[in-house]
Design a protein around this motif. Structure first.
Motif, PDB file in Angstrom:
ATOM      1  N   GLU A   1      -3.935  -4.167  -0.393  1.00 32.81           N
ATOM      2  CA  GLU A   1      -4.370  -2.813  -0.738  1.00 32.81           C
ATOM      3  C   GLU A   1      -5.897  -2.690  -0.639  1.00 32.81           C
TER       4      GLU A   1
ATOM      5  N   GLY B   1       0.797  -0.594  -5.342  1.00 28.55           N
ATOM      6  CA  GLY B   1       2.204  -0.353  -5.625  1.00 28.55           C
ATOM      7  C   GLY B   1       2.565  -0.672  -7.067  1.00 28.55           C
ATOM      8  N   GLY B   2       3.873  -0.733  -7.316  1.00 27.39           N
ATOM      9  CA  GLY B   2       4.356  -0.979  -8.669  1.00 27.39           C
ATOM     10  C   GLY B   2       3.891  -2.306  -9.238  1.00 27.39           C
ATOM     11  N   SER B   3       3.647  -3.292  -8.376  1.00 29.46           N
ATOM     12  CA  SER B   3       3.200  -4.596  -8.876  1.00 29.46           C
ATOM     13  C   SER B   3       1.783  -4.496  -9.425  1.00 29.46           C
TER      14      SER B   3
ATOM     15  N   THR C   1       0.188   3.693  -4.390  1.00 36.93           N
ATOM     16  CA  THR C   1       0.239   3.687  -2.924  1.00 36.93           C
ATOM     17  C   THR C   1       1.644   3.412  -2.406  1.00 36.93           C
ATOM     18  N   THR C   2       2.629   3.364  -3.303  1.00 33.66           N
ATOM     19  CA  THR C   2       4.032   3.249  -2.894  1.00 33.66           C
ATOM     20  C   THR C   2       4.806   4.309  -3.678  1.00 33.66           C
TER      21      THR C   2
ATOM     22  N   ALA D   1       7.084   3.595  -6.097  1.00 36.55           N
ATOM     23  CA  ALA D   1       7.755   2.917  -7.219  1.00 36.55           C
ATOM     24  C   ALA D   1       7.898   3.814  -8.449  1.00 36.55           C
TER      25      ALA D   1
ATOM     26  N   THR E   1       5.419   6.042 -16.131  1.00 35.79           N
ATOM     27  CA  THR E   1       6.238   5.552 -17.243  1.00 35.79           C
ATOM     28  C   THR E   1       5.448   4.720 -18.264  1.00 35.79           C
TER      29      THR E   1
ATOM     30  N   ILE F   1       6.703   2.107 -19.454  1.00 34.06           N
ATOM     31  CA  ILE F   1       7.505   0.872 -19.425  1.00 34.06           C
ATOM     32  C   ILE F   1       6.682  -0.250 -18.790  1.00 34.06           C
TER      33      ILE F   1
ATOM     34  N   LYS G   1      12.562 -11.806 -16.837  1.00 35.41           N
ATOM     35  CA  LYS G   1      11.633 -10.679 -16.955  1.00 35.41           C
ATOM     36  C   LYS G   1      11.939  -9.932 -18.244  1.00 35.41           C
TER      37      LYS G   1
ATOM     38  N   LEU H   1      -2.945   7.783   1.194  1.00 35.93           N
ATOM     39  CA  LEU H   1      -2.959   6.337   0.914  1.00 35.93           C
ATOM     40  C   LEU H   1      -1.634   5.677   1.282  1.00 35.93           C
TER      41      LEU H   1
ATOM     42  N   THR I   1      -0.254   3.906   5.367  1.00 30.17           N
ATOM     43  CA  THR I   1      -0.272   2.518   5.844  1.00 30.17           C
ATOM     44  C   THR I   1       0.937   1.720   5.364  1.00 30.17           C
TER      45      THR I   1
HETATM   46  P1  NAD Z   1       4.765  -3.747  -4.611  1.00 33.36           P
HETATM   47  O1  NAD Z   1       3.781  -3.120  -5.514  1.00 33.36           O
HETATM   48  O2  NAD Z   1       5.091  -5.189  -4.819  1.00 33.36           O
HETATM   49  O3  NAD Z   1       4.262  -3.492  -3.125  1.00 33.36           O
HETATM   50  C1  NAD Z   1       4.954  -4.060  -2.030  1.00 33.36           C
HETATM   51  C2  NAD Z   1       3.940  -4.563  -0.977  1.00 33.36           C
HETATM   52  O4  NAD Z   1       3.328  -3.461  -0.335  1.00 33.36           O
HETATM   53  C3  NAD Z   1       2.819  -5.381  -1.572  1.00 33.36           C
HETATM   54  O5  NAD Z   1       2.516  -6.441  -0.701  1.00 33.36           O
HETATM   55  C4  NAD Z   1       1.662  -4.383  -1.620  1.00 33.36           C
HETATM   56  O6  NAD Z   1       0.419  -4.994  -1.636  1.00 33.36           O
HETATM   57  C5  NAD Z   1       1.904  -3.587  -0.371  1.00 33.36           C
HETATM   58  N1  NAD Z   1       1.388  -2.218  -0.370  1.00 33.36           N
HETATM   59  C6  NAD Z   1       1.338  -1.358  -1.401  1.00 33.36           C
HETATM   60  N2  NAD Z   1       0.878  -0.168  -0.999  1.00 33.36           N
HETATM   61  C7  NAD Z   1       0.625  -0.263   0.312  1.00 33.36           C
HETATM   62  C8  NAD Z   1       0.144   0.655   1.301  1.00 33.36           C
HETATM   63  N3  NAD Z   1      -0.122   1.935   1.020  1.00 33.36           N
HETATM   64  N4  NAD Z   1       0.008   0.216   2.576  1.00 33.36           N
HETATM   65  C9  NAD Z   1       0.337  -1.062   2.889  1.00 33.36           C
HETATM   66  N5  NAD Z   1       0.804  -1.973   2.011  1.00 33.36           N
HETATM   67  C10 NAD Z   1       0.948  -1.575   0.733  1.00 33.36           C
HETATM   68  O7  NAD Z   1       6.170  -2.977  -4.622  1.00 33.36           O
HETATM   69  P2  NAD Z   1       6.681  -1.657  -5.347  1.00 33.36           P
HETATM   70  O8  NAD Z   1       8.035  -1.449  -4.858  1.00 33.36           O
HETATM   71  O9  NAD Z   1       5.687  -0.568  -5.241  1.00 33.36           O
HETATM   72  O10 NAD Z   1       6.725  -2.073  -6.883  1.00 33.36           O
HETATM   73  C11 NAD Z   1       7.662  -3.004  -7.364  1.00 33.36           C
HETATM   74  C12 NAD Z   1       7.340  -3.424  -8.774  1.00 33.36           C
HETATM   75  O11 NAD Z   1       7.154  -2.301  -9.596  1.00 33.36           O
HETATM   76  C13 NAD Z   1       8.431  -4.270  -9.414  1.00 33.36           C
HETATM   77  O12 NAD Z   1       7.879  -5.338 -10.140  1.00 33.36           O
HETATM   78  C14 NAD Z   1       9.097  -3.281 -10.367  1.00 33.36           C
HETATM   79  O13 NAD Z   1       9.737  -3.919 -11.442  1.00 33.36           O
HETATM   80  C15 NAD Z   1       7.939  -2.442 -10.774  1.00 33.36           C
HETATM   81  N6  NAD Z   1       8.318  -1.098 -11.256  1.00 33.36           N
HETATM   82  C16 NAD Z   1       8.059  -0.814 -12.553  1.00 33.36           C
HETATM   83  C17 NAD Z   1       8.364   0.437 -13.049  1.00 33.36           C
HETATM   84  C18 NAD Z   1       8.026   0.761 -14.472  1.00 33.36           C
HETATM   85  O14 NAD Z   1       8.229   1.873 -14.916  1.00 33.36           O
HETATM   86  N7  NAD Z   1       7.497  -0.172 -15.219  1.00 33.36           N
HETATM   87  C19 NAD Z   1       8.938   1.414 -12.223  1.00 33.36           C
HETATM   88  C20 NAD Z   1       9.194   1.086 -10.896  1.00 33.36           C
HETATM   89  C21 NAD Z   1       8.863  -0.180 -10.416  1.00 33.36           C
END
Ligand code: NAD
Length: 349
Positions: free
Chosen positions: A45, A96-98, A119-120, A122, A127, A129, A138, A157, A160
Motif C-alpha cells: 500500500e 485493506g482490512g489487515s 483501499t479494499t 473489507a 465497525t 470489531i 483468532k 485508491l 490498483t
Molecule cells: P488485506 O487487507 O489483507 O489486503 C489484501 C492484500 O491487498 C494485501 O496484500 C494488501 O496490502 C493489498 N492491497 C490492499 N489495498 C490495495 C490496493 N488498493 N491496491 C493493491 N493492493 C492492495 O485484505 P482485506 O480483505 O481487505 O482484509 C482482510 C482482513 O480484514 C481479515 O483479517 C479480516 O478478518 C479483516 N476484517 C475485519 C473486519 C472487522 O470488522 N473487524 C471486517 C472485515 C474484514
C-alpha cells in the motif's frame, strides 16, 4: 425481522466519500486535533501511504509498515510499541482490512483515535470489531475505542486493487450484507441498507473486473462496501462469518476468498428459516433465487469457488465442522452440509 418492533443502535463516526479525497487527509487529521500522526500501511500500500504522508507533511510522526493478515499478537504488540515511540496522537491507517485491523489492535490498548482510509472492500473501517490471532486461534471483540472516528473513502485508491482481489473482497462485502438479512438482530433500517449494498456490489463488481481503472465502477463497489461495513457493525454476524472466521484463523485460508466460496451455500441454508431476507438478496441481484445467483456471480467474477481450491483438506474440513459447532449454537449437520458443498464447489442445493 419484524416491522412492528425492533432495536437498532446507530454508531458514531464521520464519513467523507470522494474521488481524490486522499488529498483531504491532513484536513481530516487536523479536524481530529492531531499534530503527531502514525501512518499505518503495508508495503503493497506504499504508493498511497506516500501520497498521504506528502499531504500530512509535518503531521507525520512515524510509519508502521509491518502488517499481517488476521493481526498476529506479536505484530500488534510491535505496532503498539512503535506508536508509543512516536508519541502519536492519531493512527492513520491506509490499506485493506489487515491494516485497519492492525490500527484497531493498537487503538484497543492505547485508546488512540483512528482515521481510516480503506483501499479494499473489507468494511472493517465501519465497525467497532477487532480481531487478534494468538497461536492458531483468532479472538474477536467489540469495543467502541477501535471504531474509526473518521473514514475517508477515495475510490481512486482502489483502482490498483487487482481484479481477482477486487472480486473476492467485493464478495466478502456482499457476504456482510447477506448475513445482515438473516441474523437475529436484523432490523428494517439495516435491511434497507444491506439490500442497497448488495445491489451496488452486484452491479459494480463485474464492471470493476472488466475495467479495473473505471473510477465510477470503483465508486459504486466502494459505496456497497461502506454499506456492508455499516450492516456488519450494526447487526453482527452468524453462521457464515463463524465458518469464515474458523477457516481463515485456524487454517490460514485467505479471508475474502473464503467468504466468496461459502456465501452461496450459507445463503441456501437460510432460505427456509429466513425466506424474507433471502428474497431481499434475490431482489437485489435481480434473480429469482439468491443462492444460485450468487454462485453464478462468483463464477462470472472468476473468484475461487471451492475450499479445496483454497487448499483445505478433507481432514481440516472435518476439524472446522467440529470447531464451529463446539459451543452447540449451530447444528452439526447444517455445518457439514455447507462445508461438504463448499469443499467441491458444486451448485448450491
Ligand atoms: P488485506 O487487507 O489483507 O489486503 C489484501 C492484500 O491487498 C494485501 O496484500 C494488501 O496490502 C493489498 N492491497 C490492499 N489495498 C490495495 C490496493 N488498493 N491496491 C493493491 N493492493 C492492495 O485484505 P482485506 O480483505 O481487505 O482484509 C482482510 C482482513 O480484514 C481479515 O483479517 C479480516 O478478518 C479483516 N476484517 C475485519 C473486519 C472487522 O470488522 N473487524 C471486517 C472485515 C474484514
Amino acid at each position: 425481522m419484524s416491522t412492528t418492533g425492533f432495536e437498532y443502535e446507530a454508531l458514531p463516526g464521520r464519513v467523507v466519500f470522494e474521488p481524490g479525497g486522499i488529498d483531504r487527509v491532513r484536513t481530516e487529521a487536523e479536524r481530529l486535533g492531531s499534530s503527531r500522526a502514525a501512518v499505518l500501511a503495508a508495503p503493497e500500500e506504499e504508493a498511497w501511504a506516500q501520497r498521504a504522508q506528502a499531504t500530512l507533511g509535518r503531521l507525520v510522526a512515524g510509519r508502521i509498515d509491518r502488517v499481517r493478515q488476521h493481526v498476529p499478537e506479536e505484530v500488534a504488540e510491535a505496532a503498539r510499541e512503535q506508536a508509543r515511540g512516536f508519541d502519536a496522537d492519531l493512527l492513520v491507517s491506509i490499506g485493506g482490512g489487515s491494516t485497519t485491523g492492525l490500527a484497531k489492535a493498537v487503538a484497543l490498548t492505547t485508546g488512540l483515535p483512528i482515521l481510516a482510509v480503506p483501499t479494499t472492500y473489507a468494511g472493517s473501517e465501519m465497525t467497532p470489531i477487532w480481531g487478534i490471532t494468538a497461536g492458531a486461534r483468532k479472538t474477536t471483540g467489540r469495543d467502541l475505542r477501535v471504531l474509526p472516528r473518521t473514514v475517508l473513502y477515495d475510490p481512486e485508491l482502489t483502482v490498483t486493487l487487482p481484479p481477482a482481489l477486487s472480486a473476492a473482497s467485493g464478495m466478502n462485502a456482499l457476504a456482510h450484507c447477506a448475513e445482515a438479512l438473516w441474523v437475529p438482530a436484523a432490523n428494517p433500517v439495516i435491511d434497507a441498507l444491506a439490500e442497497a449494498g448488495i445491489r451496488a456490489l452486484a452491479a459494480g463488481l463485474p464492471r470493476v473486473v472488466e475495467e479495473p481503472t473505471n473510477v465510477a465502477a470503483r465508486a459504486e463497489v466502494l459505496l456497497g462496501a461502506y454499506l456492508a461495513g455499516c450492516a456488519l457493525a450494526a447487526v453482527g454476524t452468524g453462521l457464515h462469518h463463524k465458518l469464515a472466521h474458523v477457516l481463515g484463523g485456524t487454517f490460514d485460508l485467505p479471508h475474502a476468498e473464503v467468504h466468496a466460496v461459502l456465501l452461496p451455500y450459507t445463503t441456501a441454508l437460510h432460505c427456509h428459516e429466513h425466506p424474507e431476507g433471502v428474497e431481499r438478496i434475490a431482489r437485489a441481484l435481480g434473480a429469482p433465487d439468491a443462492a444460485p445467483a450468487l454462485w453464478e456471480l462468483a463464477h462470472r467474477l472468476e473468484v475461487p469457488t471451492s475450499l479445496a481450491e483454497l487448499g483445505l483438506s478433507e481432514d481440516q474440513a472435518t476439524e472446522a465442522a467440529k470447531l464451529v459447532t463446539e459451543n452447540g449454537a449451530q447444528a452439526h449437520g447444517d455445518v457439514e452440509l455447507v462445508l461438504h458443498q463448499a469443499m467441491i464447489g458444486e451448485p448450491p442445493a
